[in-house]
Write an enzyme that holds these catalytic residues in place. Structure first.
Site, PDB file in Angstrom:
ATOM      1  N   LYS B  71       0.824  -1.215   0.000  1.00 25.39           N
ATOM      2  CA  LYS B  71       0.000   0.000   0.000  1.00 25.39           C
ATOM      3  C   LYS B  71       0.859   1.266   0.000  1.00 25.39           C
ATOM      4  O   LYS B  71       0.457   2.292  -0.520  1.00 25.39           O
ATOM      5  CB  LYS B  71      -0.892  -0.028   1.234  1.00 25.39           C
ATOM      6  CG  LYS B  71      -1.977   1.025   1.257  1.00 25.39           C
ATOM      7  CD  LYS B  71      -2.871   0.775   2.448  1.00 25.39           C
ATOM      8  CE  LYS B  71      -3.980   1.788   2.559  1.00 25.39           C
ATOM      9  NZ  LYS B  71      -4.852   1.461   3.699  1.00 25.39           N
ATOM     10  N   GLU B 168     -11.009   5.895   5.166  1.00 21.92           N
ATOM     11  CA  GLU B 168     -10.971   4.988   6.313  1.00 21.92           C
ATOM     12  C   GLU B 168     -11.530   5.598   7.601  1.00 21.92           C
ATOM     13  O   GLU B 168     -12.354   4.971   8.259  1.00 21.92           O
ATOM     14  CB  GLU B 168      -9.540   4.470   6.512  1.00 21.92           C
ATOM     15  CG  GLU B 168      -9.201   3.431   5.445  1.00 21.92           C
ATOM     16  CD  GLU B 168      -7.717   3.225   5.223  1.00 21.92           C
ATOM     17  OE1 GLU B 168      -6.913   3.733   6.017  1.00 21.92           O
ATOM     18  OE2 GLU B 168      -7.374   2.558   4.235  1.00 21.92           O
TER      19      GLU B 168
END
Lengths: 219, 603
Positions: B71, B168
């Protein structure tokens, strides 16, 4: 800017003026892109508004318009929901803030502040001169290795500028509350332009002071 | 309505969740029962690819070809890769987007991530007994356009439709059931394995309005592990040994375990053994030592907190609730620092590893049209602008603007017969182009005309995913002009198409998986019905008929667990045929009963 175009509902073909939802079948309707921000919110064309009411209305409209709610909808619904939400978000961002709302009203009157608003407004000339001088002193003192006095002086300057800003904001509220007043619109317009240009200048000055404060804190 | 599931594609671990009735649930690995899938992909020399625990187990043996924390590389170019990264992996230096040098061929970060997404998808498909096509994937709120686009590309490469990217921290706030609260100001502090986010939200009866967001997309638990490894394990070893991939990888693993242990204990044992490099270290590490060593890393999260509050026009004490997300918030030091900063005890009731995936599932449910009581109003994390004369960035959309949003700019030409306008799109908060992140270059074609005559209106729209879309309109003709997009650190549409074609093997694999699942689901339904009929209507069975049916049932039960979906299908057919007379008799009778029992006597 205020168009009274006749529009037709994409679903039930009902004719209506610019609106977010069809008055007959309540399907979401795409607003014409040039729709003014007050009309988006269903507000009268007046620059003085109830800010809490605006926020409430923004939430209510978002709850009915947002693209998330039309994910499974038809292409027309998706398109109208996206376009209207874009417009609604922009309208809310502009109207909720006193200064951007004032600027937008000025634009609606066919006037605009020049992007390069470099000339010092005469009413602020003395203050600007004083602040710039003090900032120069602080920079010199720092160059000489004497950082102690900085913070106190900077705090003082900042308080002074904050006070000025408060005064201008109050004056701006006063100006916006008087619209629309056809007999005095020219006078109000001149005052509005002056206030906004002073505010813009003061903001630049406040940013300079803030930058200087950061340097001093980090030193 | 087709089901949409939520995926948390994390730096360290990834999860998949769905809404079961009203409750969001994470789907665990059927064998181990572990809800977390380690975000690790191992590329073996024989062409095999392992994902998750199996890949993690290979980290020590083949650290160079086992990709961890992929990521961190999403949407990045080679110039963003630092010395530490270069020690850890081998890169195919082709310029542009990051490519890992791996067995077979170089892989970009979205391609590596696609393996993780496939593994999650299969896990959910097996559990839910239905193919999974649509997903919501979460991203750090502070991800820029390239990083978001890379995440969407990963989904596409895994054969998934990414219905939405959700930030998120925003997802986490959904999972916390904070909608039950009427009004309030919430700070979501999300410190994961590799990224840090802070979001300030205002809640208003089911509306989650993000006021501001900030963060650091390269700050997280990985940095803490690295620090522990350097400070307490590698220190004193010869330079060459310190940087040996085996030693460094093992040291990080030991460090991570110690960090976890020290969240519950005051001290722990560190043991690093790499016999082939003659490394053997054993020592005790106290929590106090750990905290002193990593305090500056934790402190680095507070500057973004300050900026986010300032952008929202708030003071720390005005925040009503602080929500902690991400595995790294288990550290007592982090909880203490955040508590001190906001002047209140942070909320830690939910499992910080699962809360983002649960929230993604909730948002997926809304997008599937299954609930209408919650609405997210999210923002763009970084200002967006274009390059103007003298290398200056001209801002078009300010950071923390609510999305979707758009802005229009009109362009003309500077010289006669100019046939195109080049537009360079940037993201960032700095004045100069060189200090901002380059997103993409666009070329808008123009019909040759005298200078200054053409009028091209370009619309820059940021959609609900936080992703930029560009459209150009020739204002004189009213014609839409196509825009040629060249992402600075991403894959073009053509490249994605090519990759999809190349991965045809995997695609076939995917199709097979899907067919197996479909056959299995159908078999389950039929077996259930047959079993019920055998029990409830035994009276209708003819001599020897039950044994015949039972034999096919047994064969089908065995076949459906295997990979041969054709055999499963054949047996489904066979079971249908074998039990048809029996079913017919039951059917006749129930019709007979409905007609008043006249036929009953005949049976």
């Amino acid at each position: 800017m205020t168009t009274v175009a006749v529009l037709r509902c994409w679903r039930c073909a009902h004719e209506h003026s610019a609106t977010l939802f069809c008055p007959r079948c309540s399907a979401v309707q795409p607003l014409p892109p040039q729709t003014d921000y007050f009309t988006v919110f269903g507000l009268p064309l007046r620059p003085a508004i109830d800010e809490a009411g605006l926020t409430q209305r923004y939430y209510d409209l978002s709850r009915r318009l947002h693209p998330d709610l039309y994910q499974a909808g038809t292409a027309e619904e998706k398109d109208a929901s996206l376009k209207n939400t874009v417009l609604l978000n922009r309208a809310y961002r502009t109207l909720r803030d006193l200064i951007t709302r004032g600027q937008y009203w000025l634009e609606m009157q066919g006037e605009a502040l020049g992007k390069e608003n470099n000339r010092v407004p005469p009413t602020l000339a003395a203050l600007v001169f004083e602040v710039q001088e003090k900032l120069a002193e602080i920079r010199d003192a720092r160059a000489a290795g004497d950082g102690e006095v900085d913070i106190a002086t900077l705090t003082e300057i900042r308080a002074d500028l904050d006070g000025q800003m408060q005064r201008l904001r109050t004056a701006l509220v006063g100006n916006l509350e008087q619209w629309p007043e056809p007999s005095r619109s020219q006078e109000l317009l001149v005052q509005l332009k002056r206030l906004l240009s002073e505010i813009a200048y003061l903001r630049t000055l406040l940013r300079d002071v803030e930058k200087e404060s950061e340097v001093s804190w980090n030193a | 309505m087709e089901r949409i599931v939520g995926i948390d594609l994390g730096t360290t671990n990834s999860l998949i969740a769905f809404v079961d009735g009203e409750t969001p649930r994470v789907i665990a690995d059927p064998t181990s029962g572990d809800p977390l899938l380690p975000s690790v992909v191992a590329f073996l020399t024989n062409g095999q690819i392992e994902v998750g625990q199996e890949a993690k187990a290979l980290l020590a043996d083949q650290p160079l070809t086992t990709i961890q924390s992929v990521k961190r590389f999403m949407g990045l170019g080679m110039e963003h890769v630092n010395v530490e990264d270069r020690r850890r992996y081998r890169f195919a230096d082709e310029g542009g987007v990051v490519r890992f040098a791996l067995p077979g061929h170089p892989y970009t970060a979205p391609e590596v991530s696609a393996f993780i997404l496939r593994a999650l998808r299969d896990r959910a498909a097996v559990y839910l007994k239905e193919p999974i096509n649509k997903v919501v994937i979460t991203v750090p709120a502070y991800f820029n356009d390239s990083q978001r686009q890379a995440t969407k590309d990963a989904g596409r490469l895994a054969g998934l439709e990414v219905v939405r990217l959700v930030n998120e921290p925003t997802a986490a706030s959904l999972a916390y059931g904070l909608d039950k609260k009427e009004e309030g100001l919430i700070a979501v502090y999300d410190l994961g394995g590799g990224t840090f986010d802070i979001s300030i939200l205002r809640l208003h009866t089911g509306i989650f309005e993000v006021l501001s967001t900030n963060g650091d997309t390269r700050l997280g638990g990985d940095d803490i592990d690295q620090r522990i490894a350097e400070r307490f394990l590698l220190v004193g070893l010869p330079e060459a040994v310190q940087h040996d991939p085996h030693v460094a990888s093992s040291a990080r693993r030991v460090a991570e375990q110690a960090k976890r242990a020290l969240s519950d204990n005051d001290d722990t044992q560190l043991r690093l053994e790499v016999p082939e490099k003659k490394v053997s270290i054993t020592r005790t590490l106290a929590r106090k030592e750990l905290e002193a060593a990593v305090d500056d890393i934790v402190a680095r999260t507070l500057a973004p907190c300050r900026q986010a509050l300032k952008d929202a026009g708030l003071e720390p004490r005005e925040i009503d609730e602080v929500v902690m997300v991400g595995g790294s918030t288990r550290m007592p030091l982090v909880r203490r620092r955040v508590g001190e900063f906001f002047g209140r005890k942070p909320l830690t009731d939910l499992n910080p590893d699962e809360v983002v995936a649960l929230g993604a599932a909730v948002q997926a449910d809304t997008l599937a049209g299954r609930r209408k009581d919650m609405l997210l109003l999210d923002v763009v994390p970084l200002s967006l602008g274009i390059e103007t004369m003298g290398g200056v960035m001209s801002r078009l959309i300010e950071r923390n603007t609510t999305i979707p949003t758009s802005v229009k700019e009109t362009y003309t030409t500077a010289v006669d017969d100019q046939t195109a306008v080049d537009i360079h799109v940037l993201q960032g908060e700095r004045e100069l182009v060189q200090d901002c992140r380059s997103l993409a270059r666009f070329k808008v074609p123009i019909d040759p005309q005298p200078a200054g005559m053409p009028r091209i209106e370009v619309t820059f729209m940021i959609d609900a995913n936080g992703i930029l879309n560009v459209a150009a309109l020739d204002m004189r003709t009213g014609r839409e002009r196509s825009v040629e997009v060249k992402p600075s650190y991403g894959l073009t549409d053509e490249e994605i198409e090519r990759l999809l074609e190349e991965s045809i093997d995997f695609a076939e694999d995917d199709v097979t998986r899907r067919l197996i699942i479909e056959a299995r689901t159908e078999a389950d339904t039929l077996l259930h019905v047959t079993e019920k009929q055998l029990q409830q209507h035994a009276a209708f069975l003819q001599l020897g008929e039950e044994a015949k049916i039972r034999a096919v049932v047994a064969a089908l039960k065995e076949a459906k667990e295997g990979e041969d979906y054709n055999r499963t299908r054949d047996l489904i057919e066979e079971l249908g045929t074998t039990s048809a007379p029996f079913a017919q008799r039951i059917m006749d009778t129930s019709i007979g009963e409905a007609l008043g029992g006249r036929e009953l006597g005949r049976v």
